[in-house]
Design a protein around this motif. Structure first.
Motif, PDB file in Angstrom:
ATOM      1  N   ALA A  26       0.936  -1.195  -0.070  1.00 58.41           N
ATOM      2  CA  ALA A  26       0.522  -0.039  -0.040  1.00 58.41           C
ATOM      3  C   ALA A  26       1.100   1.285  -0.361  1.00 58.41           C
ATOM      4  O   ALA A  26      -0.155   2.909  -0.574  1.00 58.41           O
ATOM      5  N   GLY A  89       2.405  12.054  -9.351  1.00 59.95           N
ATOM      6  CA  GLY A  89       1.621  10.884  -8.645  1.00 59.95           C
ATOM      7  C   GLY A  89       0.912  11.542  -8.258  1.00 59.95           C
ATOM      8  O   GLY A  89       0.033  12.422  -8.375  1.00 59.95           O
ATOM      9  N   THR A  90       0.269  11.193  -7.500  1.00 65.89           N
ATOM     10  CA  THR A  90      -1.374  11.206  -6.588  1.00 65.89           C
ATOM     11  C   THR A  90      -1.066  12.852  -6.515  1.00 65.89           C
ATOM     12  O   THR A  90      -1.760  13.531  -5.783  1.00 65.89           O
ATOM     13  N   HIS A 118      -6.154  10.864   3.197  1.00 63.42           N
ATOM     14  CA  HIS A 118      -4.663  10.662   3.075  1.00 63.42           C
ATOM     15  C   HIS A 118      -4.232  12.313   2.721  1.00 63.42           C
ATOM     16  O   HIS A 118      -4.912  12.805   2.305  1.00 63.42           O
ATOM     17  N   SER A 120      -2.489  14.006   1.267  1.00 62.96           N
ATOM     18  CA  SER A 120      -2.457  14.661  -0.197  1.00 62.96           C
ATOM     19  C   SER A 120      -4.228  14.868  -1.207  1.00 62.96           C
ATOM     20  O   SER A 120      -4.601  15.432  -1.976  1.00 62.96           O
ATOM     21  N   THR A 166     -11.954   9.686  -0.925  1.00 60.48           N
ATOM     22  CA  THR A 166     -10.777   8.738  -1.786  1.00 60.48           C
ATOM     23  C   THR A 166     -11.833   7.610  -1.995  1.00 60.48           C
ATOM     24  O   THR A 166     -12.617   7.078  -1.465  1.00 60.48           O
ATOM     25  N   VAL A 168      -9.941   4.264  -1.971  1.00 64.00           N
ATOM     26  CA  VAL A 168     -10.053   3.209  -0.949  1.00 64.00           C
ATOM     27  C   VAL A 168      -9.214   4.184   0.282  1.00 64.00           C
ATOM     28  O   VAL A 168      -8.425   4.947  -0.115  1.00 64.00           O
ATOM     29  N   ASN A 170      -6.284   4.183   2.729  1.00 66.77           N
ATOM     30  CA  ASN A 170      -4.651   3.544   2.161  1.00 66.77           C
ATOM     31  C   ASN A 170      -4.779   2.748   3.843  1.00 66.77           C
ATOM     32  O   ASN A 170      -3.206   2.255   3.881  1.00 66.77           O
ATOM     33  N   ALA A 197      -5.237   6.591  -5.816  1.00 66.32           N
ATOM     34  CA  ALA A 197      -4.441   5.477  -5.156  1.00 66.32           C
ATOM     35  C   ALA A 197      -4.030   4.162  -5.361  1.00 66.32           C
ATOM     36  O   ALA A 197      -3.245   3.105  -5.544  1.00 66.32           O
ATOM     37  N   GLN A 198      -4.797   3.756  -4.310  1.00 64.33           N
ATOM     38  CA  GLN A 198      -4.936   2.514  -3.435  1.00 64.33           C
ATOM     39  C   GLN A 198      -5.879   1.498  -4.402  1.00 64.33           C
ATOM     40  O   GLN A 198      -5.723   0.329  -3.713  1.00 64.33           O
ATOM     41  N   SER A 218      -0.834   6.703  -8.693  1.00 63.80           N
ATOM     42  CA  SER A 218       0.574   7.050  -9.082  1.00 63.80           C
ATOM     43  C   SER A 218       1.010   5.101  -9.237  1.00 63.80           C
ATOM     44  O   SER A 218      -0.050   4.326  -8.912  1.00 63.80           O
ATOM     45  N   HIS A 220       3.958   3.833  -8.884  1.00 66.80           N
ATOM     46  CA  HIS A 220       4.497   3.030  -8.160  1.00 66.80           C
ATOM     47  C   HIS A 220       3.883   2.226  -7.181  1.00 66.80           C
ATOM     48  O   HIS A 220       4.627   1.147  -6.952  1.00 66.80           O
ATOM     49  N   LYS A 221       2.585   2.431  -7.208  1.00 64.63           N
ATOM     50  CA  LYS A 221       1.807   1.545  -6.071  1.00 64.63           C
ATOM     51  C   LYS A 221       1.548   0.686  -7.022  1.00 64.63           C
ATOM     52  O   LYS A 221       0.779  -0.288  -6.156  1.00 64.63           O
TER      53      LYS A 221
END
Ligand SMILES: Cc1ncc(COP(=O)(O)O)c(C=O)c1O
Length: 402
Positions: A26, A89-90, A118, A120, A166, A168, A170, A197-198, A218, A220-221
């Motif tokens: 995550a 990214g996000t 989150h 952000s 959001t 989901v 995180n 993001a999630q 993002s 990278h996830k």
């Protein structure tokens, strides 16, 4: 069915760290070989800028970058590739929206958000609310910490201009019923922004089906490179947002005292973009599609439920999110600081997250300073779950003596 052994052949880290029990996806997923290969290939065979040069290498780099935009468009079923903006990214996507919206907000306007966000997803709106005189309104959460349609309706008013939620959480793994919320919000002419993001790395996300106006995630996830992310936006709204970065390739006509913007997406991609990141992200999406998102989701659900059932039998722990829809377990060991548990688990090469997960409103809601978080992805196995459970029991024994 997922064959984890085969999957791990694509994640080179397992060759250098065969005992790795990575349970922090995550935060960031491990990286798949083909993504790294594609990124390297761009640097080895092209390495030049996009949209600028009048030579073959530049045309090819531009083609690969713009093809990546089409891959992203298809992955989330956007209307057109022009709805896809590559960002860092996000966080950068969500800041871009909030800042871009600033000029459309007036004192008294309301921005609905939640304590599940989150940082952000909420801090940019906090800043913009302050600068415009708009008001942040929080959806009341249920006792478990969930957002419901009913609770959302209870704070929706004629002053609501923005709904920023959001998809989901995180920290909690709860899924927001965003389709229903978006439909209701639109009846009030509010704009709906989704922090995905999630969700995008773990489940099928179709922006048109959800009906959201903006969506961020993002790379990278989801096995992709860090430093690249996506902002999806509906065309008419994107072109109302003010860019907050100015420079090369975003301007149409430049005069001594003013300039005009290009249309989205280039309007929001000032300067040299994340070329290798976009190419790598597209490869990550192809990798996910080669396995099948449904298969990934089924696999991680199995690991999640298995681990949860084992944890329920352990004395001395508090699990905060037993009803999470997504593969995230948030818990504490009674009487032991989460960092102590995480550090002890690391001695067995078990990687979990400890802290507030950049979601301090969640830890405040839970009335704790920090928690432990376990999260899964496609490279995790039932054996990982067993290793984690054994390590957790030994840590509890070490600290609490039972
Ligand atoms: C729900 C959620 N939103 C936003 C972010 C921020 O993502 P990034 O750090 O890639 O910008 C994260 C990262 O943990 C997240 O989990």
């Amino acid at each position: 069915m997922i064959d984890v052994k085969k999957i791990r052949e694509n994640f080179i880290i397992y060759q250098t760290q065969p005992k790795l029990c990575y349970l922090d996806s995550a935060a960031s997923s491990l990286k798949v070989k083909t993504v790294v290969d594609q990124v390297n290939k761009y640097y080895h065979t092209l390495g030049v800028n996009v949209h600028r040069g009048a030579y073959e290498l530049a045309y090819e780099a531009t083609k690969q970058y713009e093809d990546a935009r089409i891959t992203v468009k298809n992955f989330i079923n956007a209307e057109s590739e022009d709805n896809i903006i590559f960002t860092r990214g996000t966080t950068s996507s969500l800041n871009l929206i909030a800042k871009g919206f600033e000029h459309m907000l007036n004192p008294g306007d309301e921005i609905i958000t939640s304590e599940l966000e989150h940082h952000s997803s909420v801090l940019p709106w906090m800043v913009v609310a302050k600068s415009t005189g708009a008001k942040l309104v929080y959806v009341p959460l249920t006792k478990q910490g969930k957002i419901t349609v009913e609770n959302f309706k209870s704070v929706l008013t004629s002053k609501t201009k923005v709904v920023a939620l959001t998809h989901v959480s995180n920290a909690m793994g709860y899924m927001t019923p965003i389709k229903e919320i978006a439909s209701i919000a639109h009846k009030h002419q509010a704009v709906v922004i989704l922090d995905a993001a999630q969700s995008v790395p773990h489940t099928k996300v179709d922006v048109q089906e959800l009906g959201v106006d903006f969506l961020a995630f993002s790379g990278h996830k989801m096995f992709g490179p860090s430093g690249v992310g996506v902002l999806y936006g509906k065309t008419s709204l994107l072109n109302q947002l003010e860019p907050y970065e100015f420079g090369g390739e975003m301007a149409d006509q430049v005069f001594k005292d003013h300039f005009t913007y290009k249309d989205a997406p280039l309007r929001f991609e000032a300067g040299t973009p994340v070329i290798s990141g976009a190419i790598g992200l597209a490869e990550a999406m192809r990798y996910i599609e080669s396995i099948g998102m449904d298969n990934i989701e089924e696999h991680t659900k199995k690991l999640h439920q298995y681990t949860l059932s084992k944890m329920k039998d352990i004395d001395g722990i508090t699990i905060y999110n037993t009803e999470a829809e997504m593969p995230i377990i948030n818990f504490n060991v009674i009487g032991v600081h989460p960092h102590d548990i995480a550090t002890t688990l690391d001695q067995y090469q078990i990687n979990v997250r400890a802290g507030h997960h950049c979601a301090q409103l969640v830890t405040k809601f839970l009335d704790v300073n920090s928690t432990l978080r376990v999260s899964f992805h496609v490279y995790n196995s039932i054996e990982d779950c067993d290793i984690f459970i054994k390590g957790l029991k030994e840590s509890i024994q070490f600290f609490n003596g039972f």
